[in-house]
Write an enzyme that holds these catalytic residues in place. Structure first.
Site, PDB file in Angstrom:
ATOM      1  N   SER A 127      12.852 -20.180  73.434  1.00 37.41           N
ATOM      2  CA  SER A 127      11.956 -19.034  73.361  1.00 37.41           C
ATOM      3  C   SER A 127      12.373 -18.009  74.415  1.00 37.41           C
ATOM      4  O   SER A 127      13.478 -17.484  74.359  1.00 37.41           O
ATOM      5  CB  SER A 127      10.512 -19.510  73.540  1.00 37.41           C
ATOM      6  OG  SER A 127       9.605 -18.497  73.219  1.00 37.41           O
ATOM      7  N   GLU A 182      17.408 -15.972  66.705  1.00 38.23           N
ATOM      8  CA  GLU A 182      16.477 -16.803  65.939  1.00 38.23           C
ATOM      9  C   GLU A 182      17.240 -17.752  65.024  1.00 38.23           C
ATOM     10  O   GLU A 182      18.136 -17.360  64.286  1.00 38.23           O
ATOM     11  CB  GLU A 182      15.543 -15.914  65.114  1.00 38.23           C
ATOM     12  CG  GLU A 182      14.576 -16.650  64.218  1.00 38.23           C
ATOM     13  CD  GLU A 182      13.503 -17.398  64.990  1.00 38.23           C
ATOM     14  OE1 GLU A 182      12.932 -18.347  64.431  1.00 38.23           O
ATOM     15  OE2 GLU A 182      13.225 -17.042  66.154  1.00 38.23           O
ATOM     16  N   HIS A 185       8.059 -21.055  66.194  1.00 33.87           N
ATOM     17  CA  HIS A 185       6.721 -20.748  66.696  1.00 33.87           C
ATOM     18  C   HIS A 185       5.639 -20.775  65.618  1.00 33.87           C
ATOM     19  O   HIS A 185       4.577 -20.177  65.791  1.00 33.87           O
ATOM     20  CB  HIS A 185       6.706 -19.384  67.391  1.00 33.87           C
ATOM     21  CG  HIS A 185       7.506 -19.346  68.655  1.00 33.87           C
ATOM     22  ND1 HIS A 185       8.830 -18.966  68.669  1.00 33.87           N
ATOM     23  CD2 HIS A 185       7.195 -19.648  69.932  1.00 33.87           C
ATOM     24  CE1 HIS A 185       9.285 -19.023  69.914  1.00 33.87           C
ATOM     25  NE2 HIS A 185       8.308 -19.446  70.703  1.00 33.87           N
TER      26      HIS A 185
END
Length: 925
Positions: A819, A877, A598
């Site tokens: 996401s 992540e 991001h």
């Protein structure tokens, strides 16, 4: 023998890996497949390399490719069986990028330079010394239009002029006529957030500058500086990132809301910086001083989405809670007589039943409110005392210099003296005080999917500027389509942004459209001359981007990255940047050093587009007779205004098999087809001449081609997948696809939710999920469990709770579930809703708020909101969510149209039904 290579990649994934996300190890990391025997059977190559493989190509009998499995993007090669792996470029420096070859040599870029490897057996690449003959025109200084780059404006006390921010500079402009004056326009320095005040009988301007590399405040008289003098600069490096700036009416001090939650006061005379308050729940906002400059009010955040109003005395810095932390209280404004504090608050609780599902929603919850500051001051909405007008002072109130009324606040019981304005609840913002009243913006109540969802009777609802007259007790509508506004210091005039124009209008009545000689002026921004030096601006943008990332990255240590060292290493590359696209690419690569999702760089869009290609919502092909015939017409989805097929519109009557022989009277070329004739027809009535497939005379049909077929083709794809699941399961399984975790995805779920969950089992497809923020809502639906039944006489039984799956749920995910699409799969597993089938997801969960734009409008995002998930901790992540059952779509499956992941989900759901049948309603006794 033909040997074929294929690298698995997604078309929207170009900047989510490689140098723009260095050391990426999530589900979309590049994978290399090879068909060594040209049989159509591909196998994975270098599956053991833990890195991202890109740009594979044949070089002689070897395969060259880029990979970062050793920590740096480098050029590698191996034999076709994967043996004899060699590295050809060094580690530890800039990434090798964009490799390309001619079968003998390989060229790649690195830090804006080109390198060539002449021989895979040689000593390594050499730099190509290429000198282009162009003038690098994009680096040359050029003027910009002030109206297009207006960043903000603040009027003076009587609205005769304003301080205007234009593309990182601050100018002073008189409203009616005369030249503009530059107050801050130094190349390579960004000035922003101008504010005005009157001190010692003179108009002043204060703004935020980064001239010293960190934010500071600069003060200068509006009349301009004397030759050789400079603005007075205060508090450099002590403010953090300034998000909001307010200045006391007497100019004695300025209030600053910093990025780290601090609320600061900066004294103009001494430069002293005092901390007033600090928030651990985000940034304070909506700073406003009382008319006598004695008090400061602001909105103080609590647990999202709550906020309360607080007050501070500007001398002793004592802080008081003006409202309790129960609602969202925001946009405070002291009335100009100093008696009241008006504000907006979402404390209206009037739920509305949902039209598509059994649910209640607070569609409108905000309303203007007001606090009487002195305990003896009556409500302006109650009985008037002795018939006195609103602004008549009490006899115990004494003016404070130049007629400014003193602001008296009785702190005891302050939060209990809140009264609502007599207006209906709605969606409000930007409340400000003016003479004898209060103004605000009222926003239309509409869906979040855009203007295409508006009704025919109200195709484009607009934001309204409204004023409540506290003397006449009347609500006035001042302007429609208002973007923003500011109030002059005396409260008599407004600086109004509307219809792309900046106008000065009275604050107490409807504003005419143009100058009428009675205080209504359209400000000619063309008088502001602003010249941009791209090279200097790009250096400023580079450094500002670095500061913003430093101050907002989710880990204060930036994940152990030497961020200052990274910026120093890349800064010389700025000299090689020739275009804005180059700059964007450079910023992407700098972000990539943090190895986190991001971290985006999105340039500002252009001022408009030219004619769009018209699309017919159909598949066409050239047939043997030279005609272009319709092979398939995509069906319309009548619940989605963006998915109406032009060829199925009433009166068109075109069928599959018909030939399109002319467009707009021009015959269709047998080679190029109708495409070139449809250029520029998107959204415009267009005549087609159609020859029926069964013979007969050609007929004319008028259609309105689409500019984008994505929605139409998406719905057709979903319908095909659903029909496939129904067929393969004998109607026992339902199918839902969730394209994203945003409003469109939420809408898509509900189009078929009730019908599909009523089947015995459910397949939930979250492949290609683009993420968002609604996974919590999706999980709430999927996690429902039937504990009862409602059996009305003569009607079908209904489960309790409604819309609950009746049997097993199987989720399907792939590497493009990202996401919030990562998170929903982790939640499905953590809650035991059902197994996840497919491949490991994208692996990007550190969220963003998209708050910051650089001086030319380029959006830069900072991974700020880390998420911890049960069973994973912080490890989704840069890894993703592993499926319970891995099913890889091989190139040969893709080519053959086989959906092996969906097949496995169907198999598992049917198998689960054999061991645990679906819940069915009981029989009445």
């Amino acid at each position: 023998m033909h040997r074929r290579l294929r690298r698995r990649r997604h078309p929207r994934d170009g900047r989510l890996r490689g140098p723009h996300w260095k050391r990426y190890r999530g589900g979309t990391a590049g994978k290399l497949w090879i068909d060594r025997e040209d049989t159509g059977e591909f196998t994975r190559l270098h599956e053991d390399l833990d890195g991202n493989i890109e740009y594979p190509q044949w070089v002689g009998d070897r395969i060259a490719f880029l990979s970062d499995h050793e920590g740096t993007g480098a050029l590698y090669s191996s034999l076709a069986d994967g043996s004899d792996l060699r590295r050809h470029t060094p580690l530890g420096g800039f990434y090798a990028r964009q490799a390309s070859g001619d079968g003998r040599r390989v060229v790649h870029s690195s830090a804006g330079e080109l390198w060539i490897l002449d021989d895979l057996d040689g000593d390594g690449p050499r730099r190509l010394d290429i000198r282009l003959g162009g003038q690098r025109a994009a680096r040359r200084p050029h003027p910009v239009a002030a109206a297009r780059w207006l960043g903000g404006a603040a009027p003076d006390h009587t609205a005769r002029g304003s301080a205007v921010e234009v593309r990182g500079a601050v100018h002073w402009i008189t409203h009616r006529s005369g030249p503009a004056r530059a107050l801050a326009a130094e190349p390579g320095v960004r000035a922003r957030l101008p504010r005005t005040f009157r001190a010692e009988g003179e108009e002043w301007v204060v703004w935020v500058t980064d001239a010293e590399g960190e934010d500071a405040l600069e003060f200068a008289p509006a009349t301009g500086l004397t030759p050789g003098s400079t603005p007075r600069r205060l508090a450099a490096g002590r403010l953090g990132r300034v998000l909001e700036l307010a200045v006391a009416p007497d100019g004695s001090r300025a209030a600053v809301a910093a990025h780290d939650g601090r609320l600061l006061l900066v004294e103009r005379e001494t430069g002293e910086v005092r901390e007033v308050d600090r928030s651990d729940d985000g940034e304070v906002s909506d700073l406003v001083f009382s008319p006598d400059s004695t008090w400061l009010a602001w909105s103080h955040p609590g647990p999202r989405p709550l906020s309360q109003l607080r007050l501070a005395h500007t001398t002793d810095l004592s802080v008081t809670e003006a409202t309790p932390l129960r609602f969202r209280d925001y946009a405070p404004a002291f009335t100009l007589d100093g008696k009241h504090l008006a504000f907006l608050s979402t404390r209206a609780f009037d739920p509305v039943y949902d039209q598509h599902a059994f649910d209640l929603s607070f569609v409108v919850a905000a309303r203007p409110h007001l606090i009487t500051l002195a305990a003896t001051t009556p409500s302006p909405f109650g009985p008037q005392r002795h018939g006195r007008p609103f602004d008549a002072p009490d006899k115990d109130e004494t003016p404070d210099g130049e007629g400014t009324p003193a602001t008296r606040i009785d702190l005891d019981g302050l939060g209990e003296r809140v009264v609502p304005f007599p207006v209906e609840a709605g969606r409000y913002s930007s409340l400000r005080a003016a003479k004898d009243g209060v103004l605000w913006l009222r926003h239309p109540v509409r869906g979040v999917l855009g203007a295409s969802r508006a009704t025919p009777d109200d195709p484009d609802p607009r934001t309204e500027l409204e004023r409540y007259d506290l003397v006449q007790h009347r609500l006035d509508h001042l302007a429609a389509d208002a973007d923003d506004f500011e109030v002059s210091g005396d409260g008599k005039r407004l600086l109004l942004w509307t219809d792309g124009k900046l106008r000065v209008v009275p604050s107490d009545r409807r504003a005419p459209g143009d100058e009428d000689g009675d205080g209504n002026v359209t400000v000619d921004l063309g008088r502001i001359r602003r010249t941009v030096d791209p090279a200097a601006e790009w250096r400023q943008m580079f450094d500002e981007n670095g500061r913003i990332m430093r101050d907002n990255f989710w880990r204060p240590d930036l994940g152990g990255v030497d961020w200052d060292g990274v910026l120093d290493r890349y800064r010389p590359v700025l000299d090689r940047v020739a275009t804005h696209d180059d700059l964007v690419d450079l910023l992407w690569e700098v972000h990539g050093e943090l190895g986190t999702s991001h971290a985006y760089v999105v340039p500002r869009g252009g001022s408009g587009r030219g004619p769009r290609q018209g699309l017919l919502g159909a598949d066409l092909s050239r047939h043997a007779d030279g005609t272009w015939r319709i092979d398939r017409i995509l069906p319309s989805e009548t619940s989605d205004p963006d998915a109406h097929s032009p060829l199925t519109a009433p009166g068109v009557a075109v069928r599959a098999g018909d030939a399109i022989v002319a467009v707009g009277g021009q015959p269709v070329d047998p080679v190029t087809g109708p495409g070139p004739l449809l250029v520029g027809t998107a959204g415009r009535p267009t005549e087609l001449t159609v020859s029926p497939s069964g013979g007969g005379e050609p007929r004319h049909a008028v259609v309105v081609p689409l500019a984008d077929e994505e929605a139409l083709r998406y719905h057709a794809w979903v319908a095909g997948r659903r029909a496939y699941v129904h067929e393969r399961s004998g109607g026992r399984l339902g199918y839902l696809h969730v394209p994203d975790m945003q409003a469109p995805g939420w809408a898509q779920i509900h189009r078929d939710l009730r019908v599909e969950v009523a089947r015995e089992g459910l397949v939930v497809d979250v492949r290609e999920n683009r993420g968002g923020h609604t996974s919590q809502l999706v999980i709430e639906k999927l996690a429902r469990r039937i504990v009862g039944w409602d059996l009305p006489r003569g009607m079908r039984p209904v489960s309790y709770p409604e819309d609950a799956p009746r049997g097993p749920v199987v989720a399907v995910a792939n590497e493009f579930s990202g996401s919030d699409g990562d998170i929903v799969n982790a939640a499905i597993k953590a809650l035991g809703i059902g197994p996840v089938v497919g491949t490991r997801t994208w692996g990007g969960t550190v969220g963003i708020d998209s708050r910051y734009h650089l001086v030319d409008g380029t959006l830069v995002t900072q991974p700020k909101y880390a998420i911890w998930l049960e069973g994973y901790g912080f490890d989704v992540e840069n890894h993703g969510v592993d499926p319970d059952v891995e099913v890889v779509v091989r190139p040969q499956d893709w080519a053959a149209g086989r959906d092996v992941q969906l097949d496995e989900a169907i198999r598992m759901a049917l198998q689960a039904l054999e061991t645990g049948p679906a819940k069915t309603p009981p029989t009445l006794p």
